[in-house]
Design a protein around this motif. Sequence first.
Motif, short mmCIF file in Angstrom:
data_model
loop_
_atom_site.label_atom_id
_atom_site.label_comp_id
_atom_site.label_asym_id
_atom_site.label_seq_id
_atom_site.Cartn_x
_atom_site.Cartn_y
_atom_site.Cartn_z
N GLN A 89 1.33 6.76 12.36
CA GLN A 89 1.11 8.11 11.41
C GLN A 89 1.98 7.50 10.17
N VAL A 90 3.03 7.62 10.56
CA VAL A 90 4.52 7.47 9.54
C VAL A 90 4.21 6.31 8.64
N ILE A 91 3.93 4.87 10.11
CA ILE A 91 4.40 3.84 9.49
C ILE A 91 2.96 3.05 8.33
N VAL A 92 2.10 4.06 8.19
CA VAL A 92 0.62 3.63 7.83
C VAL A 92 1.24 4.73 7.01
N SER A 93 1.75 5.68 6.47
CA SER A 93 2.00 6.63 5.25
C SER A 93 2.31 5.70 4.12
N GLN A 129 -1.15 11.69 2.55
CA GLN A 129 -1.16 10.44 3.83
C GLN A 129 -1.53 11.42 5.19
N MET A 130 0.04 11.59 5.30
CA MET A 130 0.65 11.73 7.10
C MET A 130 -0.25 13.33 7.30
N LEU A 131 -0.60 14.12 5.65
CA LEU A 131 -0.69 15.15 6.67
C LEU A 131 -2.09 15.29 7.13
N PHE A 132 -2.99 14.29 6.20
CA PHE A 132 -4.70 14.28 6.60
C PHE A 132 -4.82 12.85 8.25
N GLY A 133 -3.69 12.46 7.86
CA GLY A 133 -3.99 11.27 9.17
C GLY A 133 -3.37 12.31 10.52
N VAL A 134 -2.41 13.08 10.36
CA VAL A 134 -1.97 13.94 11.85
C VAL A 134 -3.39 14.50 11.86
N THR A 149 -7.30 4.51 3.40
CA THR A 149 -6.39 4.76 4.01
C THR A 149 -6.43 5.71 5.59
N THR A 150 -7.13 6.31 4.66
CA THR A 150 -7.43 7.38 5.99
C THR A 150 -7.79 7.22 7.08
N ILE A 151 -8.58 6.42 6.92
CA ILE A 151 -9.57 5.93 7.97
C ILE A 151 -9.02 4.57 9.07
N ILE A 152 -8.28 3.93 7.74
CA ILE A 152 -7.09 3.03 8.64
C ILE A 152 -6.23 4.10 9.82
N ALA A 153 -5.82 5.43 8.98
CA ALA A 153 -4.99 5.68 10.00
C ALA A 153 -5.59 6.66 10.71
N ALA A 194 4.68 2.85 0.00
CA ALA A 194 5.09 1.77 -0.34
C ALA A 194 4.89 0.41 -1.44
N LEU A 195 3.70 0.03 -0.79
CA LEU A 195 3.06 -0.62 -1.21
C LEU A 195 2.50 -0.11 -2.42
N LEU A 196 2.06 0.67 -2.88
CA LEU A 196 1.01 1.46 -4.19
C LEU A 196 2.76 1.15 -5.00
N LEU A 197 3.85 1.72 -4.76
CA LEU A 197 5.22 1.47 -5.69
C LEU A 197 5.49 -0.12 -5.67
N THR A 198 5.34 -0.62 -5.57
CA THR A 198 5.96 -1.78 -5.23
C THR A 198 5.16 -2.48 -6.23
N ILE A 199 3.15 -3.02 -6.13
CA ILE A 199 2.79 -3.13 -7.36
C ILE A 199 2.35 -3.13 -8.46
N ASP A 200 3.10 -1.35 -8.85
CA ASP A 200 2.77 -0.64 -9.64
C ASP A 200 0.79 -0.13 -9.76
N ASN A 201 0.95 -0.08 -8.92
CA ASN A 201 -0.89 0.02 -9.39
C ASN A 201 -1.62 1.16 -10.32
N ASN A 202 -2.39 0.90 -11.15
CA ASN A 202 -3.17 2.01 -12.11
C ASN A 202 -3.38 3.09 -11.60
N PHE A 203 -3.64 3.31 -10.22
CA PHE A 203 -3.72 4.69 -9.75
C PHE A 203 -2.79 5.54 -9.33
N VAL A 204 -1.37 4.63 -9.53
CA VAL A 204 -0.25 5.66 -9.28
C VAL A 204 0.19 6.54 -11.08
#
Length: 292
Positions: free
Chosen positions: A97-101, A160-165, A72-76, A106-116
């Motif tokens: 950067q706001v949109i990417v972050s 992610q927002m901090l790293f993206g900026v 995600t950081t590379i995409i940002a 939101a994607l992680l929250l929606t799919i309930d990723n094991n990472f979370v």
Amino acid sequence: MRALAEFIMRGRIQAIAAAILAIVTVMFSWVGAAIVALVTLSRGRSEGLIVAMWVSLPTLAMAWQGNPLPLTTIIAGYMGGYALGMTRSWSIALLSQVIVSIGFAALLLTIDNNFVNQLMAMQQQMVAGSLTQVDEKVRHEVLKLLSDPVFITGALALSQMLFGVLSLVMGRYWQAMLYNPGGFGQEFHQLRLSPQLALLLTVLSMATVAQGGAYGIWALVLMMPLLLAGIGLVHWWVSVKGWSKQWLILFYILLLLSVMQGLLVVEILVIGALADSFLNLRKRIAAKGESD
């Protein structure tokens, strides 16, 4: 820093190698994103996309293993460099950067990723031991937040927002260092969000805060462009007044303390940036100075 930027701009292979080296260290994945932003800003979207795609290969492996943050950081980094290069507008670049972050979280929250789930368990384990001497009610509230996917994904979005900026700022700084010395400082001193974007971010952040509880941290992501604009306003003021850099060091110490203990300075900066968006404080102050 200049030597690194010059090495990156020698060619595609050098840029890819430097970015991948930064990525595999994990802690400095944002440097890899800054390299992608630099190439995109300096050589265009096509070359930036090629470098970003090659650099994304190891991040895809990391995402497959359960850590999507480097990808995600590379995409940002690419999106920020693309937006700033095409529009020359920091408002649009910061919005990207706001949109990417938020999209990532939101994607992680929606799919309930094991990472979370793994991150929640890890954070609870780390914090639980440090709260043994804290009031039981406070301890319960903290652990409740850390067990809420909304809060955890919001914290990821803020990270992610901090790293993206940071990657976008670094990429633009490198570009100015190589091709337009002093250009970045001038841009940063004049960083001002459009009234439309400032109003949109403010309304969205207020709506987020109104949800209460764990959603509050998402508002900080939305406020980040205004915070950066407020910091730019402070840099402009110090420059206009001819004050030494020690004032900026003191300012950043106060900002850090504010982040740790109550966000008062952050709130002042956001309010100042919001007022600047609608009133153009720099122009008014400069005009007043000339009339005096």
